[in-house]
Design a protein around this motif. Sequence first.
Motif, PDB file in Angstrom:
ATOM      1  N   ALA A  60       0.830  -1.205   0.000  1.00  0.00           N
ATOM      2  CA  ALA A  60       0.000   0.000   0.000  1.00  0.00           C
ATOM      3  C   ALA A  60       0.864   1.255   0.000  1.00  0.00           C
ATOM      4  CB  ALA A  60      -0.938  -0.007   1.201  1.00  0.00           C
ATOM      5  N   HIS A  64       0.752   4.004  -2.994  1.00  0.00           N
ATOM      6  CA  HIS A  64      -0.172   5.013  -2.456  1.00  0.00           C
ATOM      7  C   HIS A  64      -0.385   6.218  -3.364  1.00  0.00           C
ATOM      8  CE1 HIS A  64       3.392   7.364  -1.182  1.00  0.00           C
ATOM      9  NE2 HIS A  64       2.560   8.370  -1.060  1.00  0.00           N
ATOM     10  N   VAL A  83      -3.493  -0.927  -9.774  1.00  0.00           N
ATOM     11  CA  VAL A  83      -3.066  -1.787  -8.655  1.00  0.00           C
ATOM     12  C   VAL A  83      -3.712  -3.154  -8.751  1.00  0.00           C
ATOM     13  CG1 VAL A  83      -3.228  -2.084  -6.157  1.00  0.00           C
ATOM     14  CG2 VAL A  83      -2.550   0.128  -7.100  1.00  0.00           C
ATOM     15  N   VAL A 102      -5.079   2.226  -0.785  1.00  0.00           N
ATOM     16  CA  VAL A 102      -4.611   3.221  -1.750  1.00  0.00           C
ATOM     17  C   VAL A 102      -5.709   4.241  -2.047  1.00  0.00           C
ATOM     18  CG1 VAL A 102      -3.870   3.557  -4.144  1.00  0.00           C
ATOM     19  CG2 VAL A 102      -2.890   1.703  -2.791  1.00  0.00           C
TER      20      VAL A 102
END
Length: 229
Positions: A60, A64, A83, A102
Amino acid sequence: MPLHPVLRKEAEELVKEQMASYDPSHDWLHVDRVRRQALKISKEESSHGKTIDLELVELAALFHDIGDAKFHKEGQPTGKEIVMAFLSKHGYQKADDVAKIVENVSFRKELAGIKSEWAESCIELHIVQDADKLDAIGAFGIMRCAAYSGYKDRPLYDPAEKAQLNMTYEQYQAQTKANTGCAISHFHEKLFRLKDMMKTPTAIKMAQKRHDLMVTFVQQIEEEYSMDE
């Protein structure tokens, strides 16, 4: 459990590719600092008996800023889509959890004030949020603010620009869209608020020193501008 080296390497390569077009305030080096800070916070919080998924934290933290709203262009895939595609390709079973963090890690999301039981209780989310905030304040925070202001062609200091204190989500969004303000007003509008938004005991302790440095810096800027030294 630590992240598998192969998955880590390929995740890093994806992030470097995604960050290549971003300015220095949101580059790979920023992401790496956030990743290292998140793992440091995790280690400290774990030593006090908290159970933390280190894989989830590291992934994460690495992802991010993918799809960051400040850089996202219409027609491009969202951060969640990028992602999910990457982690699904690798058969990672907690892809949904990574994408959820995220999606919720940003200051904007917190400012929007949307509450949920998950967001209130997910320590992995709190750790990544705190790590990202810590990189937004202190010495790196000062440099990043100047770098992003240059990228957006905003003045470093304009005494005519009056900071909007305690902005709502709507006000913050409107200002971002209008690209108004200056680097120093941003300290009052956002950066000085971050100390009191930290969630983990570890980050709360770390934030004060960085906050104090920013306060001293802004005071020095104002003294130099006034020429009253």
